[in-house]
Write an enzyme that holds these catalytic residues in place. Structure first.
Site, short mmCIF file in Angstrom:
data_model
loop_
_atom_site.label_atom_id
_atom_site.label_comp_id
_atom_site.label_asym_id
_atom_site.label_seq_id
_atom_site.Cartn_x
_atom_site.Cartn_y
_atom_site.Cartn_z
N ALA A 81 0.84 -1.21 0.00
CA ALA A 81 0.00 0.00 0.00
C ALA A 81 0.87 1.26 0.00
CB ALA A 81 -0.90 0.01 1.22
N GLU A 99 25.48 -22.91 -14.74
CA GLU A 99 24.24 -22.12 -14.65
C GLU A 99 23.06 -22.92 -15.17
OE1 GLU A 99 24.74 -18.55 -16.93
OE2 GLU A 99 26.66 -18.07 -16.00
N LYS A 156 20.10 -23.62 -17.49
CA LYS A 156 19.75 -23.09 -18.80
C LYS A 156 18.26 -22.79 -18.76
CE LYS A 156 20.50 -23.87 -23.70
NZ LYS A 156 19.15 -23.71 -24.24
N ASP A 214 14.61 -21.76 -19.75
CA ASP A 214 13.88 -22.02 -20.99
C ASP A 214 12.95 -20.84 -21.29
OD1 ASP A 214 13.16 -23.30 -23.23
OD2 ASP A 214 12.04 -24.91 -22.25
N ARG A 237 16.93 -11.63 -29.62
CA ARG A 237 18.14 -12.15 -30.25
C ARG A 237 18.00 -12.20 -31.77
NH1 ARG A 237 19.68 -17.41 -31.66
NH2 ARG A 237 21.92 -17.65 -31.78
N TYR A 272 22.67 -13.12 -17.61
CA TYR A 272 23.75 -14.12 -17.56
C TYR A 272 25.03 -13.73 -18.28
CZ TYR A 272 21.29 -15.74 -21.83
OH TYR A 272 20.66 -15.82 -23.02
N LYS A 318 22.10 -30.76 -22.10
CA LYS A 318 20.64 -30.79 -22.11
C LYS A 318 20.08 -31.83 -21.16
CE LYS A 318 19.23 -27.80 -25.09
NZ LYS A 318 18.45 -28.24 -26.16
N CYS A 370 -22.20 -46.32 -21.00
CA CYS A 370 -21.02 -46.65 -20.21
C CYS A 370 -20.31 -47.88 -20.80
CB CYS A 370 -21.43 -46.94 -18.77
SG CYS A 370 -20.06 -47.53 -17.76
N CYS A 426 -20.85 -50.80 -17.94
CA CYS A 426 -22.14 -51.38 -17.56
C CYS A 426 -23.25 -51.10 -18.57
CB CYS A 426 -22.56 -50.89 -16.17
SG CYS A 426 -23.05 -49.16 -16.16
N CYS A 443 -21.26 -41.92 -16.08
CA CYS A 443 -22.10 -43.11 -16.20
C CYS A 443 -23.19 -42.98 -15.16
CB CYS A 443 -21.24 -44.35 -15.94
SG CYS A 443 -22.22 -45.77 -15.44
N CYS A 458 -22.89 -50.21 -11.76
CA CYS A 458 -21.73 -50.24 -12.66
C CYS A 458 -20.53 -50.83 -11.94
CB CYS A 458 -21.42 -48.81 -13.11
SG CYS A 458 -19.93 -48.70 -14.13
S1 IVH Z 1 24.90 -18.09 -22.47
C1 IVH Z 1 27.57 -17.35 -25.92
N1 IVH Z 1 23.56 -18.77 -20.31
O1 IVH Z 1 20.33 -20.68 -24.34
C2 IVH Z 1 26.70 -17.78 -24.84
N2 IVH Z 1 22.46 -18.91 -22.39
O2 IVH Z 1 21.58 -21.78 -27.14
C3 IVH Z 1 25.31 -17.43 -25.04
N3 IVH Z 1 20.13 -19.64 -22.23
O3 IVH Z 1 19.84 -18.31 -26.78
C4 IVH Z 1 24.33 -17.85 -24.12
N4 IVH Z 1 20.07 -19.84 -20.04
O4 IVH Z 1 18.66 -17.88 -24.62
C5 IVH Z 1 23.54 -18.64 -21.65
N5 IVH Z 1 22.50 -19.30 -18.31
C6 IVH Z 1 22.48 -19.16 -19.63
C7 IVH Z 1 21.33 -19.45 -20.39
C8 IVH Z 1 21.35 -19.32 -21.77
C9 IVH Z 1 19.38 -19.94 -21.17
C10 IVH Z 1 19.68 -19.69 -23.64
C11 IVH Z 1 19.92 -18.43 -24.38
C12 IVH Z 1 20.54 -18.79 -25.69
C13 IVH Z 1 20.47 -20.29 -25.68
C14 IVH Z 1 21.78 -20.83 -26.20
#
Ligand code: IVH
Length: 684
Positions: free
Chosen positions: A40, A120, A122, A124, A143, A232, A321, A415, A418, A433, A439
């Site tokens: 608030a 780190e 990754k 999504d 990008r 990042y 991955k 059903c 039954c 049903c 049943c």
């Molecule tokens: S570094 C040169 N760090 O993954 C390094 N990428 O295929 C560039 N992504 O398009 C990326 N988490 O969108 C980096 N901790 C992370 C990431 C990350 C997600 C994605 C990013 C990039 C794709 C790389």
């Protein structure tokens, strides 16, 4: 209101101070998750700045938090060139490929020691570039193809965790930050629920929802989506000392006000990289956002420079991955399963596919509406998603791959177990049903539920045994469990005399139960374990519960009109009453629960609510009165105990005055409720 007048120095510095305060509080709230002022108070400061900016439009700067709400609608996005290209990453799909990556690096560097890596998650989402000039966010871009992206400045401004102005004393004169914008699970769920309610198309996954949200030409729509951004890396930096390592880069970004993922770690050598993978993989399902792997980066920036790039990816980083959470497969057939409440659920039979770490060959299609929403046919290629231990879902049909002989899914009108008609009542999305205990499917599920751990807890009466008992006609209804024949039992598959004896002992023991367990065991619709407990504790005995009308039922905590309806109806059906008698006759028993009358001090009183209550909804007021034991009536009569008159009360108030019935205003009402709920004793 004054407009276009020139702000004095005092007003200008007032606005600057408000901007700074608000940006700091925003950072505390969205980045550090540690707010220091109540919402608030934030709103009050925000409105103060907003009204200054309205009076003096020249005060509306690019770093003003008022710019986060979105504004005018664009015609399209401008193309922008990335001065430093935004690269992608090579992938490693297993430990071996990760070890090979580490070896390549050490060979190239002629390095004997272990390399230090930053690990780190990754994220999504969508890769993003943010440009800050003199500390102020001046451009946000996607990008794109890595060379050119789209200018989405108006949209990124609405993302709460993106600083509009860098924090700290030492800020670079120019900074290009890179990171990921993503949608946490909670936000994704909210957006899809809203879309469903509005009859709009839902998003397949959080990543698509994030992308869709950023692609809006109207930034107000983006502002309504709870996106987050984690930084990042740095693309360009001028005017301050270069960071010393990648980890130092992340620390600096954190200091300038960016959200940096909290699971980032520094490790040494490939073995520790693999250990990090296992740790994060185990945590993946509990994270509040999607990650699709891990990015390993050489920590030393000097070594990064020596390693350089190959084609579109750096040699100093790799993405490991995780198993995909979405895969494509084919819908082979649809079966219809009948549940305990008769719900007929279409189950997709799929060409087995490895997704989210397991092989999936079934997925629920929920109901008819879902089939229509997906527009799915047998033979279709579909996208299956399984995240964590969540049941697999079909999220989308790949229309381009529909075969010529794809078949419509026909929902059965009878059903499949039954043969009773399948009905869909009112606005219920679920078809059921109508066979009830006729049943076999419903019978089996009802018995399984009755015997389950949180119900009568009959040890040894498992699913397989229940199926045999019903299939062989040995049990027809719940009370049949208590009339099983030892010899017949012993004859069953995987039973024998010893097991039969053990089971009979367990059945006998289960007869002495409690009211909450028994109520839950009955399988009344929408009455789960917690509701059964609340009902039992409120009414104390089966007899009281049986007599309760829907209003009395609704006075129980967490019981709304739907649950009240099902409970009320349950006790109005003669089959159910016969069943109750039969169970009691078979020896099922429980002690009544003593009711604490002092918790319901308004028992016997009739209250009437009229006019508008300012601080409380009518339904909340009613619920609180009911739970104190009062009846709440819609009309005033000589039986009325008290009338609560909110603002603009009309004829009911007049009538109360005429009948000389006590009238209290909202303030007195709130005070009295508070006192009653606290002490349980009415005010004099
Ligand atoms: S570094 C040169 N760090 O993954 C390094 N990428 O295929 C560039 N992504 O398009 C990326 N988490 O969108 C980096 N901790 C992370 C990431 C990350 C997600 C994605 C990013 C990039 C794709 C790389």
């Amino acid at each position: 209101m004054k407009t276009n007048s020139v702000a004095s120095a005092g007003i200008r510095s007032k606005a600057a101070a408000l901007r700074e305060q608000l940006n700091l509080h925003n950072h505390r709230y969205y980045v550090l998750d540690d707010p220091v002022i109540p919402d608030a108070e934030y709103d009050r400061l925000f409105r103060e700045l907003q009204s200054l900016e309205q009076q003096y439009p020249e005060l509306q700067t690019a770093d003003s938090p008022t710019q986060r709400v979105g504004g005018m609608v664009l015609e399209g996005f401008q193309s922008v060139r990335h001065q430093v290209p935004m690269l992608s990453l090579d992938n490693a799909f297993d430990d071996e490929e990760l070890v090979a990556f580490d070896s390549r690096i050490r060979d190239r560097l002629k390095y004997k020691e272990e390399i230090e890596y930053v690990c780190e998650p990754k994220l999504d989402g969508i890769a993003i570039s943010l440009l800050y000039r003199q500390g102020v966010l001046s451009r946000g871009a996607t990008r794109g193809d890595g060379e050119r992206g789209e200018d989405i400045t108006a949209n990124v401004r609405t993302v709460a965790s993106i600083p509009l102005r860098l924090l700290g004393a030492q800020v670079p004169s120019l900074l290009e930050v890179r990171g990921e914008i993503y949608l946490p699970h909670a936000g994704f769920k909210g957006i899809n629920e809203a879309a469903l309610a509005a009859g709009e198309k839902t998003f397949v996954n959080p990543r698509n929802a994030a992308a869709g949200s950023l692609r809006q030409l109207d930034s107000q729509i983006t502002a309504s989506r709870p996106l987050e951004m984690c930084a990042y890396s740095i693309g360009r930096i001028e005017g301050v000392d270069d960071p010393e390592s990648h980890f130092d880069t992340l620390e600096k970004l954190r200091g300038w006000g960016f959200l940096v993922n909290s699971h980032i770690d520094v490790v040494t050598g490939a073995t520790e990289c693999m250990a990090y993978y296992r740790r994060l993989e185990a945590e993946r399902d509990q994270l509040p956002y999607d990650i699709d792997g891990i990015v390993y980066k050489v920590n030393s920036l000097a070594l990064q420079r020596r390693l350089g790039f190959v084609a579109r990816a750096p040699r100093w980083a790799i993405a490991r991955k995780f198993p995909a959470q979405e895969e494509m497969t084919q819908l082979l057939d649809v079966e219809f399963q009948v549940g305990r409440t008769g719900a007929v659920t279409p189950v997709a039979k799929l060409e087995p596919v490895f997704v989210g770490g397991v092989t999936v060959s079934n997925a629920t299609l929920h109901n008819q509406d879902e089939i229509a929403r997906l527009g799915i046919k047998i033979g279709d290629t579909v996208i299956v998603r399984r995240a964590g231990d969540v049941i697999p879902q079909i999220v989308k049909v790949v229309d381009e791959r529909r075969p010529g002989n794809a078949q419509d899914i026909r929902f059965p009108s009878r059903c499949p177990v039954c043969g009773s008609p399948v009905e869909r009542l009112g606005s219920d999305a679920v078809a059921r049903c109508s066979g009830g205990m006729v049943c076999d499917a419903q019978r089996k599920e009802a018995i399984k539920h009755f015997a389950s751990r949180k119900a009568l807890d009959i040890e040894g009466l498992g699913d397989k045994l229940v199926e045999q008992l019903v299939d062989k006609g040995l049990v027809r209804s719940l009370d049949g469990i208590f009339h099983l024949d030892r010899a017949e039992l012993a004859e069953l598959e995987r039973m024998g005399e010893k097991s039969a004896d053990n089971l009979l002992v367990a059945i006998e023991a289960s007869k002495s139960t409690t009211l909450p367990r028994f109520l839950f065991a009955l399988g009344i619709r929408e009455v789960g374990e917690a509701t059964a407990k609340s009902l039992a504790e409120h009414f104390g005995s089966m007899e009281n519960l049986r007599q309760a009308d829907q209003e009395a039922l609704q006075s129980v905590e967490d019981v709304g009109p739907v649950v009240a309806h099902f409970v009320y109806e349950f006790f109005r059906q003669s089959d159910n009453l016969t069943l109750l008698d039969a169970l009691i006759a078979a020896g099922v028993n429980w002690p009544d629960i003593e009711i604490d009358e002092s918790a319901r001090p308004l028992t016997g009183e009739v209250w009437v609510l009229t006019g508008t209550l300012e601080n409380m909804g009518r339904s909340e007021a009613k619920e609180r009165l009911l739970s104190l034991g009062a009846k709440v009536s819609g009309s005033v009569s000589s039986n009325t105990t008290v009338v609560v008159a909110g603002s603009a009360a009309g004829s009911k108030l007049t009538k109360a005055q005429k009948l000389d019935i006590p009238v209290i205003d909202e303030q007195a009402f709130v005070a009295r409720l508070a006192a009653l709920e606290k002490t349980g004793t009415p005010l004099p």
